[in-house]
Design a protein around this motif. Sequence first.
Motif, PDB file in Angstrom:
ATOM      1  N   ARG A  26       0.862  -1.183   0.000  1.00 16.67           N
ATOM      2  CA  ARG A  26       0.000   0.000   0.000  1.00 16.67           C
ATOM      3  C   ARG A  26       0.900   1.235   0.000  1.00 16.67           C
ATOM      4  NH1 ARG A  26      -4.027  -0.735   4.008  1.00 16.67           N
ATOM      5  NH2 ARG A  26      -5.147  -1.739   2.325  1.00 16.67           N
ATOM      6  N   CYS A  27       0.684   2.115  -0.976  1.00 19.03           N
ATOM      7  CA  CYS A  27       1.458   3.341  -1.088  1.00 19.03           C
ATOM      8  C   CYS A  27       1.153   4.230   0.113  1.00 19.03           C
ATOM      9  CB  CYS A  27       1.110   4.061  -2.392  1.00 19.03           C
ATOM     10  SG  CYS A  27       1.952   5.637  -2.612  1.00 19.03           S
ATOM     11  N   THR A  28       2.186   4.745   0.756  1.00 19.89           N
ATOM     12  CA  THR A  28       1.984   5.604   1.929  1.00 19.89           C
ATOM     13  C   THR A  28       1.496   6.995   1.541  1.00 19.89           C
ATOM     14  OG1 THR A  28       4.316   6.256   1.920  1.00 19.89           O
ATOM     15  CG2 THR A  28       3.690   4.371   3.319  1.00 19.89           C
ATOM     16  N   ALA A  29       1.626   7.381   0.259  1.00 19.89           N
ATOM     17  CA  ALA A  29       1.190   8.703  -0.186  1.00 19.89           C
ATOM     18  C   ALA A  29      -0.273   8.727  -0.626  1.00 19.89           C
ATOM     19  CB  ALA A  29       2.084   9.195  -1.323  1.00 19.89           C
ATOM     20  N   CYS A  30      -0.703   7.715  -1.403  1.00 19.56           N
ATOM     21  CA  CYS A  30      -2.066   7.757  -1.960  1.00 19.56           C
ATOM     22  C   CYS A  30      -2.955   6.597  -1.527  1.00 19.56           C
ATOM     23  CB  CYS A  30      -2.007   7.795  -3.482  1.00 19.56           C
ATOM     24  SG  CYS A  30      -1.476   6.244  -4.256  1.00 19.56           S
ATOM     25  N   ALA A  31      -2.420   5.628  -0.807  1.00 15.26           N
ATOM     26  CA  ALA A  31      -3.136   4.454  -0.298  1.00 15.26           C
ATOM     27  C   ALA A  31      -3.544   3.461  -1.391  1.00 15.26           C
ATOM     28  CB  ALA A  31      -4.343   4.855   0.538  1.00 15.26           C
ATOM     29  N   SER A  32      -3.009   3.593  -2.613  1.00 21.95           N
ATOM     30  CA  SER A  32      -3.260   2.577  -3.642  1.00 21.95           C
ATOM     31  C   SER A  32      -2.638   1.265  -3.179  1.00 21.95           C
ATOM     32  CB  SER A  32      -2.639   2.996  -4.979  1.00 21.95           C
ATOM     33  OG  SER A  32      -3.292   4.114  -5.509  1.00 21.95           O
ATOM     34  N   THR A  33      -3.358   0.170  -3.437  1.00 21.96           N
ATOM     35  CA  THR A  33      -2.908  -1.142  -2.988  1.00 21.96           C
ATOM     36  C   THR A  33      -2.590  -2.009  -4.194  1.00 21.96           C
ATOM     37  OG1 THR A  33      -4.299  -0.913  -1.042  1.00 21.96           O
ATOM     38  CG2 THR A  33      -3.519  -3.117  -1.550  1.00 21.96           C
ATOM     39  N   TYR A  34      -1.535  -2.821  -4.086  1.00 25.35           N
ATOM     40  CA  TYR A  34      -1.062  -3.627  -5.203  1.00 25.35           C
ATOM     41  C   TYR A  34      -0.794  -5.069  -4.784  1.00 25.35           C
ATOM     42  CZ  TYR A  34      -0.317   1.012  -7.015  1.00 25.35           C
ATOM     43  OH  TYR A  34      -0.509   2.309  -7.418  1.00 25.35           O
ATOM     44  N   PHE A  35      -1.022  -5.977  -5.732  1.00 21.34           N
ATOM     45  CA  PHE A  35      -0.633  -7.372  -5.590  1.00 21.34           C
ATOM     46  C   PHE A  35      -0.178  -7.832  -6.958  1.00 21.34           C
ATOM     47  CE2 PHE A  35      -1.151 -11.904  -5.934  1.00 21.34           C
ATOM     48  CZ  PHE A  35      -0.509 -12.332  -4.788  1.00 21.34           C
ATOM     49  N   ASP A  41      13.026  -2.354  -3.959  1.00 21.67           N
ATOM     50  CA  ASP A  41      13.862  -1.543  -4.853  1.00 21.67           C
ATOM     51  C   ASP A  41      13.102  -1.013  -6.074  1.00 21.67           C
ATOM     52  OD1 ASP A  41      13.499  -3.929  -6.172  1.00 21.67           O
ATOM     53  OD2 ASP A  41      15.616  -4.277  -6.572  1.00 21.67           O
ATOM     54  N   ALA A  42      11.755  -1.204  -6.125  1.00 25.83           N
ATOM     55  CA  ALA A  42      10.976  -0.758  -7.282  1.00 25.83           C
ATOM     56  C   ALA A  42      10.862   0.757  -7.339  1.00 25.83           C
ATOM     57  CB  ALA A  42       9.595  -1.396  -7.279  1.00 25.83           C
ATOM     58  N   GLY A  43      10.741   1.398  -6.179  1.00 19.96           N
ATOM     59  CA  GLY A  43      10.881   2.837  -6.095  1.00 19.96           C
ATOM     60  C   GLY A  43       9.743   3.752  -6.466  1.00 19.96           C
ATOM     61  N   PHE A  44       8.644   3.296  -7.048  1.00 19.86           N
ATOM     62  CA  PHE A  44       7.602   4.261  -7.396  1.00 19.86           C
ATOM     63  C   PHE A  44       6.218   3.629  -7.355  1.00 19.86           C
ATOM     64  CE2 PHE A  44       8.684   2.185 -11.318  1.00 19.86           C
ATOM     65  CZ  PHE A  44       7.483   2.056 -11.992  1.00 19.86           C
ATOM     66  N   CYS A  45       5.221   4.477  -7.099  1.00 21.45           N
ATOM     67  CA  CYS A  45       3.821   4.047  -7.077  1.00 21.45           C
ATOM     68  C   CYS A  45       3.333   3.877  -8.513  1.00 21.45           C
ATOM     69  CB  CYS A  45       2.981   5.109  -6.349  1.00 21.45           C
ATOM     70  SG  CYS A  45       1.243   4.652  -6.199  1.00 21.45           S
ATOM     71  N   ARG A  46       2.526   2.868  -8.750  1.00 22.17           N
ATOM     72  CA  ARG A  46       1.998   2.591 -10.098  1.00 22.17           C
ATOM     73  C   ARG A  46       0.805   3.486 -10.444  1.00 22.17           C
ATOM     74  NH1 ARG A  46       6.240   0.390  -8.803  1.00 22.17           N
ATOM     75  NH2 ARG A  46       6.841  -1.642  -9.543  1.00 22.17           N
ATOM     76  N   ASN A  47       0.299   4.239  -9.484  1.00 20.17           N
ATOM     77  CA  ASN A  47      -0.793   5.177  -9.722  1.00 20.17           C
ATOM     78  C   ASN A  47      -0.215   6.391 -10.460  1.00 20.17           C
ATOM     79  OD1 ASN A  47      -2.713   7.209  -9.579  1.00 20.17           O
ATOM     80  ND2 ASN A  47      -3.205   6.847  -7.435  1.00 20.17           N
ATOM     81  N   PRO A  48      -0.678   6.661 -11.703  1.00 23.81           N
ATOM     82  CA  PRO A  48      -0.089   7.757 -12.469  1.00 23.81           C
ATOM     83  C   PRO A  48      -0.282   9.144 -11.832  1.00 23.81           C
ATOM     84  CG  PRO A  48      -1.905   6.748 -13.680  1.00 23.81           C
ATOM     85  CD  PRO A  48      -1.700   5.947 -12.437  1.00 23.81           C
ATOM     86  N   CYS A  50       0.215   9.750  -8.677  1.00 25.63           N
ATOM     87  CA  CYS A  50       0.950   9.764  -7.412  1.00 25.63           C
ATOM     88  C   CYS A  50       2.446   9.682  -7.668  1.00 25.63           C
ATOM     89  CB  CYS A  50       0.497   8.578  -6.556  1.00 25.63           C
ATOM     90  SG  CYS A  50       1.352   8.440  -4.977  1.00 25.63           S
ATOM     91  N   ASP A  51       3.204  10.399  -6.862  1.00 33.15           N
ATOM     92  CA  ASP A  51       4.657  10.308  -6.974  1.00 33.15           C
ATOM     93  C   ASP A  51       5.277   9.643  -5.737  1.00 33.15           C
ATOM     94  OD1 ASP A  51       4.319  12.324  -5.149  1.00 33.15           O
ATOM     95  OD2 ASP A  51       5.454  13.839  -6.253  1.00 33.15           O
ATOM     96  N   GLY A  52       4.442   8.837  -5.034  1.00 31.86           N
ATOM     97  CA  GLY A  52       4.910   8.142  -3.838  1.00 31.86           C
ATOM     98  C   GLY A  52       5.998   7.124  -4.149  1.00 31.86           C
ATOM     99  N   GLU A  53       6.868   6.938  -3.165  1.00 33.29           N
ATOM    100  CA  GLU A  53       7.978   6.001  -3.339  1.00 33.29           C
ATOM    101  C   GLU A  53       8.141   5.036  -2.175  1.00 33.29           C
ATOM    102  OE1 GLU A  53      11.473   8.304  -4.106  1.00 33.29           O
ATOM    103  OE2 GLU A  53      10.740   8.989  -6.055  1.00 33.29           O
ATOM    104  N   THR A  54       7.245   5.112  -1.177  1.00 33.24           N
ATOM    105  CA  THR A  54       7.338   4.198  -0.039  1.00 33.24           C
ATOM    106  C   THR A  54       6.029   3.435   0.119  1.00 33.24           C
ATOM    107  OG1 THR A  54       6.677   5.933   1.503  1.00 33.24           O
ATOM    108  CG2 THR A  54       9.049   5.609   1.179  1.00 33.24           C
ATOM    109  N   PHE A  55       6.162   2.205   0.615  1.00 35.40           N
ATOM    110  CA  PHE A  55       5.015   1.308   0.697  1.00 35.40           C
ATOM    111  C   PHE A  55       5.016   0.575   2.023  1.00 35.40           C
ATOM    112  CE2 PHE A  55       6.418   1.825  -3.613  1.00 35.40           C
ATOM    113  CZ  PHE A  55       5.250   2.137  -4.286  1.00 35.40           C
ATOM    114  N   ASP A  56       3.818   0.289   2.493  1.00 37.32           N
ATOM    115  CA  ASP A  56       3.655  -0.565   3.660  1.00 37.32           C
ATOM    116  C   ASP A  56       3.192  -1.934   3.181  1.00 37.32           C
ATOM    117  OD1 ASP A  56       4.247   1.406   5.564  1.00 37.32           O
ATOM    118  OD2 ASP A  56       2.166   2.113   5.612  1.00 37.32           O
ATOM    119  N   GLU A  57       3.681  -2.981   3.846  1.00 36.88           N
ATOM    120  CA  GLU A  57       3.171  -4.320   3.562  1.00 36.88           C
ATOM    121  C   GLU A  57       1.823  -4.462   4.249  1.00 36.88           C
ATOM    122  OE1 GLU A  57       5.570  -8.185   3.519  1.00 36.88           O
ATOM    123  OE2 GLU A  57       4.506  -8.263   5.454  1.00 36.88           O
TER     124      GLU A  57
END
Length: 162
Positions: A26-35, A41-48, A50-57
């Motif tokens: 889950r992106c800490t900036a926009c809360a988008s969730t991914y599986f 080391d991926a470094g970026f949110c997949r939400n166009p 959002c420019d977030g770069e950190t994620f919570d498991e």
Amino acid sequence: MTRTSLPAVDGWFTTAGPAPALLGSRCTACASTYFPPIPDDAGFCRNPACDGETFDEVELSRRGRIWSYTDAQYQPPAPYIAPQAEGEVYVPFALAAVELAEGLVVLGQVADGYGVDDLEVGGEVELVVERLYDEAAEDGSLRDRTIWRWKPVVELGQEADR
């Protein structure tokens, strides 16, 4: 002989806790969730947007609704490992695309003993973990490699003996 159980894909699901769960990011900036989870080391949110770069498991919902399903009539090519012994006939299995509360659709095999005749679009399923194949370790012990699967949820008294 010692036998252990390990996930076929590390980091995609957990069996710790009271019930198994898929693991997502889950992106800490926009809360988008991914599986599957986004690697560290991926470094970026997949939400166009959002420019977030950190994620919570996060653990994803254990239950969802069937979005679509099919059966695998033909054995998949390598690196797929057939769960039967060498020389046995391939047994088709069902696949379900399951929509979770987080808005994700996750594809997975259907639990052993269930096929397309047991599925319907909109039907509820729950996550289970089952053996996918065995492998021998260097020390001579055996390992069960496990994977998540979707098991149909049925009302009390409706489930056939399986």
